[in-house]
Design a protein around this motif. Structure first.
Motif, short mmCIF file in Angstrom:
data_model
loop_
_atom_site.label_atom_id
_atom_site.label_comp_id
_atom_site.label_asym_id
_atom_site.label_seq_id
_atom_site.Cartn_x
_atom_site.Cartn_y
_atom_site.Cartn_z
N GLN A 1 35.53 31.40 45.82
CA GLN A 1 36.69 30.24 45.97
C GLN A 1 37.97 30.69 45.12
N TRP A 2 37.92 30.82 43.95
CA TRP A 2 38.71 31.44 42.83
C TRP A 2 39.74 32.57 43.36
N TRP A 3 38.75 33.53 43.68
CA TRP A 3 39.37 34.61 44.21
C TRP A 3 40.45 34.36 45.57
N GLU A 4 39.91 33.58 46.00
CA GLU A 4 40.59 33.30 47.36
C GLU A 4 41.87 32.36 47.36
N ASP A 5 41.72 31.51 46.49
CA ASP A 5 42.82 30.43 46.34
C ASP A 5 43.65 30.84 45.13
N MET A 6 43.14 31.52 43.95
CA MET A 6 44.03 31.37 42.63
C MET A 6 44.32 32.91 42.56
N VAL A 7 43.68 33.88 43.07
CA VAL A 7 44.07 35.18 43.04
C VAL A 7 44.82 35.85 44.22
N LEU A 8 44.05 36.15 45.37
CA LEU A 8 44.60 36.81 46.54
C LEU A 8 45.70 36.25 47.37
N LYS A 9 45.69 34.72 47.20
CA LYS A 9 47.08 34.17 48.00
C LYS A 9 47.97 34.15 47.11
N ARG A 10 47.98 34.44 45.79
CA ARG A 10 49.04 34.32 44.78
C ARG A 10 49.63 35.81 44.64
N LYS A 11 48.62 36.61 44.44
CA LYS A 11 48.92 38.12 44.06
C LYS A 11 48.99 38.90 45.33
N GLN B 1 29.79 59.34 41.29
CA GLN B 1 28.50 58.61 41.62
C GLN B 1 28.33 57.42 42.42
N GLY B 2 29.66 57.45 43.01
CA GLY B 2 29.88 56.15 44.13
C GLY B 2 30.01 54.90 43.47
N GLU B 3 30.32 54.81 42.24
CA GLU B 3 30.55 53.39 41.53
C GLU B 3 32.05 53.06 41.56
N ASP B 4 32.30 51.79 41.98
CA ASP B 4 33.58 51.35 41.82
C ASP B 4 34.02 51.03 40.42
N ARG B 5 34.96 51.43 39.77
CA ARG B 5 35.36 51.43 38.39
C ARG B 5 36.57 50.99 38.05
N GLY B 6 37.26 50.65 38.95
CA GLY B 6 38.69 50.09 38.61
C GLY B 6 39.64 49.75 39.74
N TYR B 7 40.43 48.91 39.46
CA TYR B 7 41.48 48.50 40.91
C TYR B 7 42.63 48.22 40.42
N ILE B 8 43.69 48.28 41.32
CA ILE B 8 45.12 47.73 41.05
C ILE B 8 45.52 46.95 42.25
N ILE B 9 46.31 45.59 42.01
CA ILE B 9 46.95 45.11 42.84
C ILE B 9 48.26 44.97 42.57
N GLU C 1 39.16 40.91 22.02
CA GLU C 1 40.78 40.46 22.36
C GLU C 1 40.70 39.14 23.31
N PRO C 2 41.57 38.01 22.99
CA PRO C 2 41.80 37.03 23.77
C PRO C 2 42.80 37.50 24.97
N PHE C 3 42.61 37.12 26.33
CA PHE C 3 43.40 37.67 27.56
C PHE C 3 42.86 36.77 28.67
N ILE C 4 43.90 36.50 29.57
CA ILE C 4 43.42 36.05 30.61
C ILE C 4 44.47 36.27 31.65
N TYR C 5 44.01 36.81 32.92
CA TYR C 5 44.96 37.45 33.91
C TYR C 5 45.48 36.40 34.75
N ASP C 6 44.88 34.99 34.95
CA ASP C 6 44.95 34.07 35.68
C ASP C 6 46.09 33.23 35.40
N PHE C 7 46.45 32.10 36.25
CA PHE C 7 47.42 31.20 36.09
C PHE C 7 47.27 29.99 36.81
N PHE C 8 47.02 28.69 36.28
CA PHE C 8 46.93 27.64 36.93
C PHE C 8 47.53 26.50 36.34
#
Length: 385
Positions: A177-187, A198-206, A378-385
């Motif tokens: 739900q957080w992905w849908e409402d707080m990330v993908l709808k906003r970004k 090796q077939g492993e997902d290792r990173g992404y970009i939006i 390190e302190p870090f947060i990608y989200d916003f609310f």
């Protein structure tokens, strides 16, 4: 908040944050609002002030802690400066403590305002701006593949994000739900993932491109191969763009590794944190003390009085034992307020820096113990609310 007050709540939010919802958007908003997560101050059956709690989990020093985020704080102008927000925050802190939350996060309109109630700056945001000519030279991938995500993005990105997030204090544990409402709808924009041999997902970009400008909203990588591959992917857009804006993690070394490092970097204060329940926080925090070492803390907290007192932490047979003496204890220890405790334990400043600045009083030997005991993540947060 009562269900019948939801419309008033939305109207106050529209006014305070200067937006306007269509009829359809308002109905959609009403479906997802949970009255039990909003506190309101009501006069003559009218909402005068409000705030919303965002319950979630976050990583702190590699451990999962419960978080009661605060958002949507608003008051009608004619009701401001009458103490309503103070009382709402007091009610909210009692609420989130009863829910078992160790910490609370918020994005402040004023840092000095929320410091009065025990919150403290704990995380910064960085923005890099560079021209397309400063990107690495475009080159085809020698290993692995880049693929685009168009469906079920949350399910694809979550495993990558979770491996990354545990390395940062403050990163939200995102459920579906957080992905849908707080990330993908906003970004909104394009999503690409790097998969290794090796077939492993290792990173992404939006990211998103508009008017020849690329904006990278999340840039997450788990190893050097992935970091290089994703930068190479960005460079493949050189004929489409003139400028790139990237929001990296605060400790991303990519600026140093660019051939032309003379880019623009903007670093700004971002989120604040508050320790809601100090005893519970210390019970979960992975404090590093050697066998027989004892750390004594004297915490001041005038807003959440249950935190005020003396805490004795000792390594006994390999585990940390905590003794709490509430109130005004005569015992000696490192003295600090709850704001400084959050900044030190969550890694925004070191214990030595706080001591030298006068934010901690006590013996240098105890400062050394505290500094060695807290996490260096390190302190870090990608989200916003």
């Amino acid at each position: 908040m009562k269900p019948a007050e939801i419309d008033q709540n939305i109207t106050l939010g529209e006014f305070a944050f200067q937006f306007e919802l269509s009829t359809e958007q308002r109905e959609d908003r009403k479906k997802i609002i949970k009255p039990e997560n909003t506190w309101v101050a009501v006069e003559n059956k009218e909402i005068a002030s409000k705030l919303t709690i965002f319950p979630s989990d976050i990583y702190i020093a590699g451990e999962v802690m419960r978080m009661g985020g605060i958002s949507g704080v608003a008051t009608w102008p004619e009701k401001r400066r009458s103490g309503l927000v103070r009382e709402l925050l007091r009610a909210a802190m009692k609420d989130v403590k009863e829910r078992g939350c160790e910490v609370s996060l918020l994005y402040p309109f004023s840092f000095s305002f929320y410091r009065k109630f025990g919150w403290e700056l704990f995380a910064d945001a960085k923005i890099w701006t560079l021209s397309s000519s400063q990107l690495p030279q475009p080159a085809p991938l020698e290993q692995g593949t880049i693929y685009r995500v168009t469906q079920k993005a949350a399910a694809v990105l979550q495993p990558i994000y979770e491996k990354w997030a545990v390395s940062y204090t403050g990163a939200v544990l995102r459920d579906k739900q957080w992905w849908e409402d707080m990330v993908l709808k906003r970004k909104t924009g394009e999503i690409v993932v790097f998969k290794n041999e090796q077939g492993e997902d290792r990173g992404y970009i939006i990211y998103k491109i508009k008017n020849q400008k690329m904006e990278v909203k999340e840039f997450i990588w788990l190893d050097e191969e992935t970091r290089t591959a994703l930068w190479s992917f960005l460079a493949q857009h050189d004929s489409m763009i003139t400028e790139v804006e990237i929001r990296p993690a605060v400790n991303d070394p990519s600026r140093f590794l660019l051939a032309d490092s003379r880019i623009t970097e903007k670093r700004e204060s971002y989120f604040m944190a508050r320790i809601v329940d100090m005893t519970s926080f210390l019970q979960k925090y992975p404090l590093h003390l050697k066998e027989g070492e004892e750390l004594d803390l004297k915490i001041e907290d005038d807003f959440c009085e249950w935190n005020k007192g003396f805490y004795s932490l000792e390594n006994v047979d390999g585990s940390i034992h905590i003794r709490f003496y509430p109130g005004h204890s005569e015992k000696k220890g490192l003295e600090m307020n709850i704001q400084t405790a959050a900044a030190v334990f969550m890694g925004y400043i070191t214990a030595e820096q706080a001591w030298k600045a006068g934010r901690i009083q006590g013996e240098p030997e105890q400062v050394t113990l505290l500094q060695a005991g807290v996490s260096d993540l390190e302190p870090f947060i990608y989200d916003f609310f």
